[in-house]
Design an enzyme around this catalytic site. Sequence first.
Site, PDB file in Angstrom:
ATOM      1  N   TYR A   1      48.219  30.714  -9.773  1.00  0.00           N
ATOM      2  CA  TYR A   1      49.257  29.805  -9.254  1.00  0.00           C
ATOM      3  C   TYR A   1      49.667  28.783 -10.322  1.00  0.00           C
ATOM      4  O   TYR A   1      50.846  28.470 -10.471  1.00  0.00           O
ATOM      5  CB  TYR A   1      48.775  29.093  -7.981  1.00  0.00           C
TER       6      TYR A   1
ATOM      7  N   ARG B   1      57.649  29.023 -14.047  1.00  0.00           N
ATOM      8  CA  ARG B   1      58.797  28.595 -13.233  1.00  0.00           C
ATOM      9  C   ARG B   1      59.415  27.326 -13.803  1.00  0.00           C
ATOM     10  O   ARG B   1      60.638  27.220 -13.941  1.00  0.00           O
ATOM     11  CB  ARG B   1      58.329  28.367 -11.791  1.00  0.00           C
TER      12      ARG B   1
ATOM     13  N   GLU C   1      49.847  27.104   6.222  1.00  0.00           N
ATOM     14  CA  GLU C   1      51.085  26.529   5.678  1.00  0.00           C
ATOM     15  C   GLU C   1      52.230  27.006   6.581  1.00  0.00           C
ATOM     16  O   GLU C   1      52.193  28.124   7.084  1.00  0.00           O
ATOM     17  CB  GLU C   1      51.284  27.000   4.229  1.00  0.00           C
TER      18      GLU C   1
HETATM   19  C1  3EB Z   1      52.243  21.744  -1.344  1.00  0.00           C
HETATM   20  O1  3EB Z   1      52.814  20.978  -0.568  1.00  0.00           O
HETATM   21  C2  3EB Z   1      51.716  23.022  -0.755  1.00  0.00           C
HETATM   22  O2  3EB Z   1      54.841  25.968  -5.464  1.00  0.00           O
HETATM   23  O3  3EB Z   1      56.747  26.543  -4.563  1.00  0.00           O
HETATM   24  C3  3EB Z   1      54.409  24.384  -0.745  1.00  0.00           C
HETATM   25  C4  3EB Z   1      55.733  24.756  -0.976  1.00  0.00           C
HETATM   26  C5  3EB Z   1      53.467  24.571  -1.746  1.00  0.00           C
HETATM   27  C6  3EB Z   1      56.108  25.310  -2.196  1.00  0.00           C
HETATM   28  C7  3EB Z   1      55.606  26.039  -4.502  1.00  0.00           C
HETATM   29  C8  3EB Z   1      53.853  25.122  -2.973  1.00  0.00           C
HETATM   30  C9  3EB Z   1      55.171  25.490  -3.201  1.00  0.00           C
HETATM   31  O4  3EB Z   1      52.063  21.497  -2.546  1.00  0.00           O
HETATM   32  C10 3EB Z   1      52.025  24.215  -1.528  1.00  0.00           C
END
Ligand code: 3EB
Length: 342
Positions: A147, A154, A324
């Site tokens: 990740y 990205r 999530e």
């Molecule tokens: C967070 O709030 C949880 O890396 O695109 C949520 C939405 C999360 C998008 C991303 C990661 C992403 O950090 C994880």
Amino acid sequence: MSLTEPALQRCPALECGYSTRPATELLARDDVLALVSSGDACRPGADPRHYHCGLPTIEGETVHEVWRAGGPVTAGREGDINWSCSEGILFAATWIDGCEPARQETAVHTAYRALLEFVARRRYRSIVRLWNYLPHINQGEGDSERYRRFCLGRQRAFTDLGYSPSAYPAACALGHHDGRSIIYVLAAQDPVTHVENPLQQSAYHYPRKYGPASPSFARATRVDWPGGSDVLVSGTASIIGHETRHAGNLHGQLQTTLDNLDAILSRCGKQAGSRQPPRMSLLKVYLRHPEDLVEVRDAVQQRFPGVPAAYLRGDICRRELLVEIDGLASFSASDPGVAVAD
Ligand code: 3EB
């Protein structure tokens, strides 16, 4: 728009819903922009509008996320990109072949650049939403985690294309167990508005301890159509400020996640000058552990009664997070507070 005027025909219009009808039947309609199917496989379908996302439903049945436009759709393939469009709305998707964690950053950078350049070349100036479904998202330790490498690739692509953090769109990033990654995007020709959650630090300002590049996304993105507005809500989890709350405690994580969704919807309402927050119309719920389904579904149905929801098995980007939720919300066209474009 005056109060007595009838609701305008929404044009362009965007609709999304879930269906368990056969994919061939759904794709037979010429107003279908994209069909995103649940299931273990992460790969393109035979029709350029069909994406297999790699995340199965908890109960195993195939559920299709059906995106429809207000009119006929044109679709095709260009290089590694599948695309479809209708009246100011564009969908595009790309898949990345499986690779070692060490190559992940470069592979993501290349694919993201190609996707962002494609959208820009077609003159869709606003990205409304990005979905990222990646294999083995939590594999690797510390800054080598997949990740974190994904976030680096990205961010580099966004920077190459001249994006500043305040222009990042809504997104989600979840893990599955197939070989390829899929990245798909919804873009619009008209401007959009990005929204942050007052309870959470902007993800693009997360501190260094979460990785060498902060995640590039907004908490939600609002798009105004002639007859109303939609809000694309990003993946939302049990994070307050930048910190995970209730590690290992499903009940606590659920309450905090649902509170975060309420907070982002209220913020969207205020930012749009609306008396009412937008109403959630569709939910996608990701669970790390299938056995949590009953408790999660009960809590979601209690907070969002009657809202269609899909429950998918997915790994969340922080290992301690169990759930999530993302979704689609809409302002009603009759709310006089909503900014209505001509
Ligand atoms: C967070 O709030 C949880 O890396 O695109 C949520 C939405 C999360 C998008 C991303 C990661 C992403 O950090 C994880």
